[in-house]
Design a protein around this motif. Structure first.
Motif, PDB file in Angstrom:
ATOM      1  N   GLU A   2       0.847  -1.204   0.000  1.00  0.00           N
ATOM      2  CA  GLU A   2       0.000   0.000   0.000  1.00  0.00           C
ATOM      3  C   GLU A   2       0.886   1.260   0.000  1.00  0.00           C
ATOM      4  O   GLU A   2       0.642   2.202  -0.762  1.00  0.00           O
ATOM      5  CB  GLU A   2      -0.886  -0.031   1.243  1.00  0.00           C
ATOM      6  CG  GLU A   2      -1.823   1.154   1.340  1.00  0.00           C
ATOM      7  CD  GLU A   2      -2.585   1.182   2.668  1.00  0.00           C
ATOM      8  OE1 GLU A   2      -3.091   0.138   3.111  1.00  0.00           O
ATOM      9  OE2 GLU A   2      -2.650   2.271   3.270  1.00  0.00           O
ATOM     10  N   LYS A  25      -5.292   5.874 -11.684  1.00  0.00           N
ATOM     11  CA  LYS A  25      -5.391   4.404 -11.708  1.00  0.00           C
ATOM     12  C   LYS A  25      -4.889   3.853 -10.369  1.00  0.00           C
ATOM     13  O   LYS A  25      -5.466   2.917  -9.807  1.00  0.00           O
ATOM     14  CB  LYS A  25      -4.570   3.810 -12.859  1.00  0.00           C
ATOM     15  CG  LYS A  25      -5.232   3.953 -14.226  1.00  0.00           C
ATOM     16  CD  LYS A  25      -4.389   3.262 -15.293  1.00  0.00           C
ATOM     17  CE  LYS A  25      -4.875   3.583 -16.697  1.00  0.00           C
ATOM     18  NZ  LYS A  25      -6.120   2.906 -17.072  1.00  0.00           N
ATOM     19  N   GLU A  54      -7.562   4.654  -7.616  1.00  0.00           N
ATOM     20  CA  GLU A  54      -8.710   3.736  -7.609  1.00  0.00           C
ATOM     21  C   GLU A  54      -8.313   2.338  -7.134  1.00  0.00           C
ATOM     22  O   GLU A  54      -9.043   1.698  -6.385  1.00  0.00           O
ATOM     23  CB  GLU A  54      -9.355   3.628  -9.004  1.00  0.00           C
ATOM     24  CG  GLU A  54      -9.816   4.946  -9.639  1.00  0.00           C
ATOM     25  CD  GLU A  54     -10.843   5.729  -8.812  1.00  0.00           C
ATOM     26  OE1 GLU A  54     -11.334   5.209  -7.802  1.00  0.00           O
ATOM     27  OE2 GLU A  54     -11.126   6.878  -9.196  1.00  0.00           O
ATOM     28  N   PHE A  55      -7.149   1.886  -7.572  1.00  0.00           N
ATOM     29  CA  PHE A  55      -6.744   0.526  -7.200  1.00  0.00           C
ATOM     30  C   PHE A  55      -6.515   0.411  -5.692  1.00  0.00           C
ATOM     31  O   PHE A  55      -6.945  -0.562  -5.060  1.00  0.00           O
ATOM     32  CB  PHE A  55      -5.484   0.119  -7.979  1.00  0.00           C
ATOM     33  CG  PHE A  55      -5.036  -1.288  -7.689  1.00  0.00           C
ATOM     34  CD1 PHE A  55      -5.731  -2.373  -8.198  1.00  0.00           C
ATOM     35  CD2 PHE A  55      -3.927  -1.530  -6.890  1.00  0.00           C
ATOM     36  CE1 PHE A  55      -5.331  -3.682  -7.928  1.00  0.00           C
ATOM     37  CE2 PHE A  55      -3.517  -2.823  -6.612  1.00  0.00           C
ATOM     38  CZ  PHE A  55      -4.225  -3.902  -7.130  1.00  0.00           C
ATOM     39  N   ASN A 113      -7.880   2.092  -3.350  1.00  0.00           N
ATOM     40  CA  ASN A 113      -9.207   2.072  -2.696  1.00  0.00           C
ATOM     41  C   ASN A 113      -9.912   0.733  -2.879  1.00  0.00           C
ATOM     42  O   ASN A 113     -10.493   0.196  -1.939  1.00  0.00           O
ATOM     43  CB  ASN A 113     -10.091   3.198  -3.235  1.00  0.00           C
ATOM     44  CG  ASN A 113      -9.670   4.536  -2.684  1.00  0.00           C
ATOM     45  OD1 ASN A 113      -9.306   4.654  -1.515  1.00  0.00           O
ATOM     46  ND2 ASN A 113      -9.692   5.560  -3.511  1.00  0.00           N
ATOM     47  N   GLU A 114      -9.844   0.213  -4.104  1.00  0.00           N
ATOM     48  CA  GLU A 114     -10.508  -1.066  -4.369  1.00  0.00           C
ATOM     49  C   GLU A 114      -9.972  -2.185  -3.492  1.00  0.00           C
ATOM     50  O   GLU A 114     -10.682  -3.126  -3.167  1.00  0.00           O
ATOM     51  CB  GLU A 114     -10.292  -1.465  -5.829  1.00  0.00           C
ATOM     52  CG  GLU A 114     -11.406  -1.005  -6.748  1.00  0.00           C
ATOM     53  CD  GLU A 114     -11.077  -1.240  -8.209  1.00  0.00           C
ATOM     54  OE1 GLU A 114     -11.796  -0.699  -9.046  1.00  0.00           O
ATOM     55  OE2 GLU A 114     -10.077  -1.932  -8.507  1.00  0.00           O
ATOM     56  N   ARG A 115      -8.691  -2.067  -3.140  1.00  0.00           N
ATOM     57  CA  ARG A 115      -8.082  -3.109  -2.306  1.00  0.00           C
ATOM     58  C   ARG A 115      -8.216  -2.796  -0.815  1.00  0.00           C
ATOM     59  O   ARG A 115      -7.502  -3.365   0.001  1.00  0.00           O
ATOM     60  CB  ARG A 115      -6.596  -3.261  -2.663  1.00  0.00           C
ATOM     61  CG  ARG A 115      -6.287  -3.605  -4.100  1.00  0.00           C
ATOM     62  CD  ARG A 115      -6.592  -5.041  -4.493  1.00  0.00           C
ATOM     63  NE  ARG A 115      -6.075  -6.067  -3.628  1.00  0.00           N
ATOM     64  CZ  ARG A 115      -4.802  -6.467  -3.607  1.00  0.00           C
ATOM     65  NH1 ARG A 115      -3.916  -5.917  -4.391  1.00  0.00           N
ATOM     66  NH2 ARG A 115      -4.416  -7.430  -2.796  1.00  0.00           N
ATOM     67  N   ASN A 116      -9.086  -1.887  -0.502  1.00  0.00           N
ATOM     68  CA  ASN A 116      -9.291  -1.486   0.894  1.00  0.00           C
ATOM     69  C   ASN A 116      -8.083  -0.844   1.534  1.00  0.00           C
ATOM     70  O   ASN A 116      -7.882  -0.914   2.739  1.00  0.00           O
ATOM     71  CB  ASN A 116      -9.723  -2.686   1.759  1.00  0.00           C
ATOM     72  CG  ASN A 116     -11.221  -2.873   1.708  1.00  0.00           C
ATOM     73  OD1 ASN A 116     -11.958  -1.896   1.559  1.00  0.00           O
ATOM     74  ND2 ASN A 116     -11.664  -4.116   1.791  1.00  0.00           N
ATOM     75  N   THR A 165      -2.112  -7.188  -7.402  1.00  0.00           N
ATOM     76  CA  THR A 165      -1.264  -6.017  -7.664  1.00  0.00           C
ATOM     77  C   THR A 165      -0.378  -6.270  -8.878  1.00  0.00           C
ATOM     78  O   THR A 165      -0.201  -5.390  -9.732  1.00  0.00           O
ATOM     79  CB  THR A 165      -0.418  -5.677  -6.414  1.00  0.00           C
ATOM     80  OG1 THR A 165      -1.313  -5.342  -5.351  1.00  0.00           O
ATOM     81  CG2 THR A 165       0.510  -4.509  -6.668  1.00  0.00           C
ATOM     82  N   PHE A 224      -2.492  -5.765 -11.878  1.00  0.00           N
ATOM     83  CA  PHE A 224      -2.767  -4.329 -12.068  1.00  0.00           C
ATOM     84  C   PHE A 224      -1.560  -3.639 -12.725  1.00  0.00           C
ATOM     85  O   PHE A 224      -1.710  -2.793 -13.614  1.00  0.00           O
ATOM     86  CB  PHE A 224      -3.064  -3.706 -10.691  1.00  0.00           C
ATOM     87  CG  PHE A 224      -2.986  -2.204 -10.655  1.00  0.00           C
ATOM     88  CD1 PHE A 224      -3.974  -1.424 -11.252  1.00  0.00           C
ATOM     89  CD2 PHE A 224      -1.925  -1.557 -10.024  1.00  0.00           C
ATOM     90  CE1 PHE A 224      -3.906  -0.033 -11.217  1.00  0.00           C
ATOM     91  CE2 PHE A 224      -1.849  -0.163  -9.988  1.00  0.00           C
ATOM     92  CZ  PHE A 224      -2.840   0.604 -10.586  1.00  0.00           C
TER      93      PHE A 224
END
Ligand code: OFO
Length: 162
Positions: free
Chosen positions: A6, A55, A58-59, A61-64, A115, A118
């Motif tokens: 992260e 990008k 968003e990623f 956030n999508e992964r918490n 990841t 992505f």
């Protein structure tokens, strides 16, 4: 998502914003020497860099994860010539490529397949990013002694679509 991943994704988000800042600063330099086509190309590039940073936004956030926006480094504000500016652009993209590759390695080491997947888009994108900066850099070297060549290139770059 692991904390370390992260944090590293957040760092890359910041680097993409810095890329936008750098290209915008280069655009200001080209505006100041009346090469509006180069300035246009760089402004479009700056927007593209913001879309890259989004990008990551968003990623994460999508992964918490939690997006943490840090200070954006001040970019260089002047260059001695168009060639020097695009040499910097090309070297900057090479540096960004190595950061992306380091991220892929980190994802692999942690078996973080999401990841890694992505980042695949960015691995391919960096091939293009380096190629286009290098192409302009090499062309600029060829027209160093030809004002006509420089104006032709300026005209061509001014046609870049958003
Ligand atoms: Fe985001 O690709 Fe250039 O820096």
């Amino acid at each position: 998502m692991k904390k370390e991943i992260e944090q590293e994704l957040n760092k890359q988000l910041n680097r993409e914003l810095y890329s936008a800042y750098l290209y915008l600063s280069m655009a200001a330099y080209f505006e100041s020497i009346n090469l509006k086509g180069f300035a246009h190309w760089l402004k479009v590039q700056a927007k593209e860099e913001i879309s890259h940073s989004m990008k990551f936004f968003e990623f994460i956030n999508e992964r918490n994860g939690k997006v943490v926006l840090e200070v954006i480094e001040k970019p260089k504000v002047d260059w001695s010539s168009p060639v020097e500016a695009f040499k910097d652009a090309y070297e900057h993209e090479q540096k960004i490529t190595s950061y992306i590759h380091n991220l892929v390695e980190l994802a692999r080491k942690n078996n973080d397949y999401a990841t890694e997947n992505f980042l695949t888009w960015f691995v391919a994108e960096q091939v293009e990013e380096e190629a286009q900066a290098n192409e302009i850099y090499q062309k600029l070297k060829l027209c160093e002694k030809s004002v006509g060549g420089l104006f032709t290139l300026d005209h061509h770059l001014g046609k870049r679509e958003e």
